[in-house]
Design a protein around this motif. Structure first.
Motif, short mmCIF file in Angstrom:
data_model
loop_
_atom_site.label_atom_id
_atom_site.label_comp_id
_atom_site.label_asym_id
_atom_site.label_seq_id
_atom_site.Cartn_x
_atom_site.Cartn_y
_atom_site.Cartn_z
N THR A 153 0.84 -1.21 0.00
CA THR A 153 0.00 0.00 0.00
C THR A 153 0.87 1.25 0.00
OG1 THR A 153 -1.79 -1.14 1.13
CG2 THR A 153 -1.79 1.26 1.26
N MET A 157 2.32 1.79 -3.42
CA MET A 157 1.32 2.30 -4.36
C MET A 157 1.05 3.78 -4.12
SD MET A 157 -1.34 -0.92 -4.38
CE MET A 157 -2.63 0.02 -5.13
N LEU A 210 0.89 5.71 -10.64
CA LEU A 210 -0.13 4.75 -10.26
C LEU A 210 -1.30 5.42 -9.55
CD1 LEU A 210 -1.04 1.84 -10.19
CD2 LEU A 210 0.33 1.51 -8.14
N MET A 211 -1.01 6.36 -8.67
CA MET A 211 -2.09 7.06 -7.95
C MET A 211 -2.97 7.85 -8.91
SD MET A 211 -2.19 6.05 -4.93
CE MET A 211 -3.52 7.15 -4.47
N LYS A 241 -3.59 7.02 -12.02
CA LYS A 241 -4.44 6.03 -12.69
C LYS A 241 -5.58 5.60 -11.77
CE LYS A 241 -2.91 3.04 -15.53
NZ LYS A 241 -2.29 1.96 -16.27
N ILE A 242 -5.31 5.43 -10.49
CA ILE A 242 -6.36 5.04 -9.53
C ILE A 242 -7.40 6.14 -9.42
CG2 ILE A 242 -6.81 4.58 -7.08
CD1 ILE A 242 -4.06 3.09 -7.06
N ARG A 243 -6.95 7.39 -9.30
CA ARG A 243 -7.90 8.52 -9.21
C ARG A 243 -8.76 8.62 -10.47
NH1 ARG A 243 -3.19 11.12 -7.44
NH2 ARG A 243 -3.10 11.17 -5.18
N ASP A 298 -11.28 5.87 -10.42
CA ASP A 298 -12.30 6.17 -9.41
C ASP A 298 -13.32 7.16 -9.95
OD1 ASP A 298 -13.40 5.88 -6.79
OD2 ASP A 298 -12.53 7.83 -6.25
#
Length: 81
Positions: free
Chosen positions: A52, A55, A61-62, A64-66, A69
């Motif tokens: 975690t 990441m 990567l963050m 891409k996650i945002r 989301d």
């Protein structure tokens, strides 16, 4: 989170380690000097925590996650069927 004194932890080491692994709950081991207190966690929980942290510390990567989301919240995503 449960706490146990160092003396009790030492006496019941095997059972405390088994409990930490089975319950996935950290255990605080206290000492007379609070600066010497420690937290015992399972290897699996430690590995997950480190993953975690890797990441969260990766800006690419963050992002891409945002982005993902936001797409989920707007229902702008495809599912494989």
């Amino acid at each position: 989170m449960e706490a146990v004194t160092y003396s009790n932890f030492r006496q019941g080491l095997k059972s405390y380690l088994k409990q930490v692994n089975q319950d996935s709950e950290p255990l605080i081991v206290t000492s007379q000097n609070s600066d010497d207190n420690i937290v015992v966690i399972s290897k699996n929980d430690y590995d997950e925590m480190m993953e975690t942290m890797r990441m969260v510390s990766n800006p690419y990567l963050m992002e891409k996650i945002r982005k993902g989301d936001k797409q989920v919240k707007k229902s702008q995503f495809k599912t494989d069927h």
